[in-house]
Design a protein around this motif. Structure first.
Motif, PDB file in Angstrom:
ATOM      1  N   ASN A 179      -3.798  -4.563  -9.061  1.00 62.55           N
ATOM      2  CA  ASN A 179      -4.109  -3.968 -10.357  1.00 62.55           C
ATOM      3  C   ASN A 179      -3.054  -2.938 -10.766  1.00 62.55           C
ATOM      4  O   ASN A 179      -2.622  -2.885 -11.920  1.00 62.55           O
ATOM      5  CB  ASN A 179      -5.493  -3.318 -10.317  1.00 62.55           C
ATOM      6  N   ALA A 180      -2.639  -2.104  -9.801  1.00 64.37           N
ATOM      7  CA  ALA A 180      -1.616  -1.102 -10.101  1.00 64.37           C
ATOM      8  C   ALA A 180      -0.310  -1.764 -10.516  1.00 64.37           C
ATOM      9  O   ALA A 180       0.348  -1.338 -11.468  1.00 64.37           O
ATOM     10  CB  ALA A 180      -1.409  -0.194  -8.897  1.00 64.37           C
ATOM     11  N   LEU A 211       0.812  -1.214   0.000  1.00 63.09           N
ATOM     12  CA  LEU A 211       0.000   0.000   0.000  1.00 63.09           C
ATOM     13  C   LEU A 211       0.850   1.273   0.000  1.00 63.09           C
ATOM     14  O   LEU A 211       0.531   2.233  -0.708  1.00 63.09           O
ATOM     15  CB  LEU A 211      -0.933  -0.005   1.213  1.00 63.09           C
ATOM     16  N   SER A 257       1.313   6.882  -6.813  1.00 63.74           N
ATOM     17  CA  SER A 257       0.118   7.501  -7.383  1.00 63.74           C
ATOM     18  C   SER A 257       0.208   9.016  -7.369  1.00 63.74           C
ATOM     19  O   SER A 257      -0.194   9.680  -8.330  1.00 63.74           O
ATOM     20  CB  SER A 257      -1.131   7.022  -6.629  1.00 63.74           C
ATOM     21  N   GLU A 260      -3.611   7.468 -11.724  1.00 64.19           N
ATOM     22  CA  GLU A 260      -4.906   7.168 -11.128  1.00 64.19           C
ATOM     23  C   GLU A 260      -5.234   5.709 -11.408  1.00 64.19           C
ATOM     24  O   GLU A 260      -5.149   5.255 -12.541  1.00 64.19           O
ATOM     25  CB  GLU A 260      -5.995   8.080 -11.699  1.00 64.19           C
ATOM     26  N   PHE A 261      -5.588   4.986 -10.344  1.00 64.68           N
ATOM     27  CA  PHE A 261      -5.872   3.560 -10.479  1.00 64.68           C
ATOM     28  C   PHE A 261      -7.343   3.248 -10.245  1.00 64.68           C
ATOM     29  O   PHE A 261      -7.712   2.095 -10.038  1.00 64.68           O
ATOM     30  CB  PHE A 261      -5.008   2.771  -9.493  1.00 64.68           C
ATOM     31  N   GLY A 262      -8.193   4.280 -10.250  1.00 64.51           N
ATOM     32  CA  GLY A 262      -9.628   4.047 -10.102  1.00 64.51           C
ATOM     33  C   GLY A 262     -10.112   4.033  -8.671  1.00 64.51           C
ATOM     34  O   GLY A 262     -11.314   4.137  -8.423  1.00 64.51           O
ATOM     35  N   VAL A 263      -9.206   3.899  -7.708  1.00 65.31           N
ATOM     36  CA  VAL A 263      -9.569   3.913  -6.297  1.00 65.31           C
ATOM     37  C   VAL A 263      -8.519   4.736  -5.549  1.00 65.31           C
ATOM     38  O   VAL A 263      -7.403   4.933  -6.027  1.00 65.31           O
ATOM     39  CB  VAL A 263      -9.651   2.492  -5.686  1.00 65.31           C
ATOM     40  N   ASP A 264      -8.884   5.208  -4.362  1.00 66.36           N
ATOM     41  CA  ASP A 264      -7.968   5.977  -3.527  1.00 66.36           C
ATOM     42  C   ASP A 264      -7.136   5.005  -2.705  1.00 66.36           C
ATOM     43  O   ASP A 264      -7.673   4.281  -1.864  1.00 66.36           O
ATOM     44  CB  ASP A 264      -8.762   6.907  -2.617  1.00 66.36           C
ATOM     45  N   ILE A 265      -5.835   4.984  -2.950  1.00 66.47           N
ATOM     46  CA  ILE A 265      -4.942   4.076  -2.240  1.00 66.47           C
ATOM     47  C   ILE A 265      -4.207   4.865  -1.167  1.00 66.47           C
ATOM     48  O   ILE A 265      -3.525   5.843  -1.452  1.00 66.47           O
ATOM     49  CB  ILE A 265      -3.945   3.408  -3.201  1.00 66.47           C
ATOM     50  N   ALA A 320      -6.720  -5.685  -3.931  1.00 69.66           N
ATOM     51  CA  ALA A 320      -6.985  -5.659  -5.371  1.00 69.66           C
ATOM     52  C   ALA A 320      -6.409  -4.418  -6.026  1.00 69.66           C
ATOM     53  O   ALA A 320      -5.872  -4.480  -7.140  1.00 69.66           O
ATOM     54  CB  ALA A 320      -8.493  -5.750  -5.618  1.00 69.66           C
ATOM     55  N   ALA A 321      -6.500  -3.266  -5.346  1.00 65.03           N
ATOM     56  CA  ALA A 321      -5.998  -2.034  -5.936  1.00 65.03           C
ATOM     57  C   ALA A 321      -4.490  -2.099  -6.156  1.00 65.03           C
ATOM     58  O   ALA A 321      -3.975  -1.620  -7.175  1.00 65.03           O
ATOM     59  CB  ALA A 321      -6.351  -0.846  -5.042  1.00 65.03           C
TER      60      ALA A 321
END
Length: 353
Positions: free
Chosen positions: A272-273, A192, A199, A205-210, A268-269
């Motif tokens: 995916n990243a 994380l 990011s 941007e990966f579609g979610v806030d990490i 998952a985030a």
């Protein structure tokens, strides 16, 4: 084939060479280059049995009291990131290094290196973050120092912290205690911090806030030691990620390590990243996780205690220490194959702490 000699003077290598006449970024990455710099340059220059331990913190005896002593420097860019700042890192990173010896951090020192021109509100914001993190961790910033360098010779703010804490009786955490059969437990989801830094630094941007996992682990370690003081080794997998920590433990203990990739908790985030960027989550930095080698007879109870703590609710058994392939870390894949998890040469993403 032509007999003409090749002119290689203009060639470049995408990875830093191991035999370098100058320092490269990889020397600060927590991987093989860092290890070589410490083992072949600094350790011979300084000498001493305590330094030879090469742990996250040094275990020393002073006046009949066992102390853990550690220092770290923080050069993260940017100074503020989702889930924390360089101030949070400077406190939590040193607290965690002490916790990996089983010690409760008591006092920290703080050295600020400020670049000429940095805005005072930025310095104040970092200092306030440090104070809040110290209070949350139950540690006092007891002494410090400030230096200023000319504009263009820094990156706003660098911070060094050192810390001391008392190691409880009966606690002996070091990789040399690892034996085949020990269970490997990671305290939660990995990768994380490194992805959060990436990011904001790269504008991705990966579609979610990490959010970074930056946190002080002293309370989690106390919960584990309350089950049994007979934990064998703890490490917080920062630079070089989980892979670097496992390799360091395997090399120092002379055992092999087998992990099961499917059991390693990767959100998952992050997965995916890493898939988009061609990175391996095992090598991505963390700032609020630990990996533990625990005697098998205590593993279930320690795991339960970890999951009962807010910072260990996603703890998982990911592997074990073995007799085979001493000094090597091997991952079993979901397809039934195996791969060697090497110590990284440098670092996938520099300046993460």
């Amino acid at each position: 084939m032509s007999d003409t000699a090749l002119d290689i003077t203009g060639w470049t290598c995408p990875a830093p060479l191991r035999d370098r006449p100058r320092v490269v970024m990889g020397h600060g990455g927590g991987g093989a280059l860092s290890a070589e710099l410490v083992q072949h340059l600094f350790a011979p220059a300084f000498g001493g049995d305590v330094l030879a331990q090469l742990g996250d913190s040094a275990a020393v005896s002073l006046g009949g009291v066992r102390l853990a002593f550690s220092t770290d420097s923080y050069v993260v860019r940017p100074l503020f990131f989702p889930g924390g700042s360089i101030g949070d890192l400077a406190v939590n990173g040193t607290v965690n290094d002490l916790a990996m010896s089983g010690a409760d951090a008591a006092y920290l020192s703080c050295g600020f290196i400020l670049e000429e021109g940095v805005e005072m509100p930025v310095v104040a914001r970092v200092a306030e973050a440090m104070g809040a993190a110290a209070r949350a961790a139950g540690v006092e910033v007891a002494t410090g120092d400030t230096k200023v360098v000319e504009a263009g010779h820094g990156d706003g703010i660098y911070i060094n912290t050192a810390g001391i804490g008392i190691i409880p009786d009966g606690v002996d955490l070091r990789p040399q205690r690892v034996v085949p059969g020990d269970v490997v437990i990671v305290s939660g989801e990995i990768g994380l911090h490194g992805v959060a830094i990436m990011s904001v630094r790269e504008g991705l941007e990966f579609g979610v806030d990490i959010q970074s996992d930056c946190a002080a682990l002293g309370g989690l370690v106390r919960s584990m030691l309350a089950v049994t003081p007979d934990l064998h080794v703890l490490r917080d997998p920062t630079r070089g990620g989980l892979a670097a920590s496992l390799n360091e433990i395997a090399a120092a203990s002379g055992t092999g390590v087998v992990i099961h990739e499917g059991r390693v908790p990767v959100p998952a985030a992050v997965a995916n990243a890493c898939a988009i960027l061609g990175l391996d989550p095992l090598y991505v930095a963390n700032e609020g996780k630990l990996v533990a080698f625990v005697p098998r007879e205590h593993a279930d109870a320690v795991l339960d205690a970890m999951r009962a703590h807010p910072l260990g609710r996603h703890a998982a058994v990911i592997g074990e220490a073995v007799d085979a392939h001493p000094g090597l870390v091997v991952a079993r894949t979901a397809l039934g194959g195996t791969r060697v998890v090497d110590l990284p040469i440098g670092e996938q993403l520099p300046r993460i702490c």
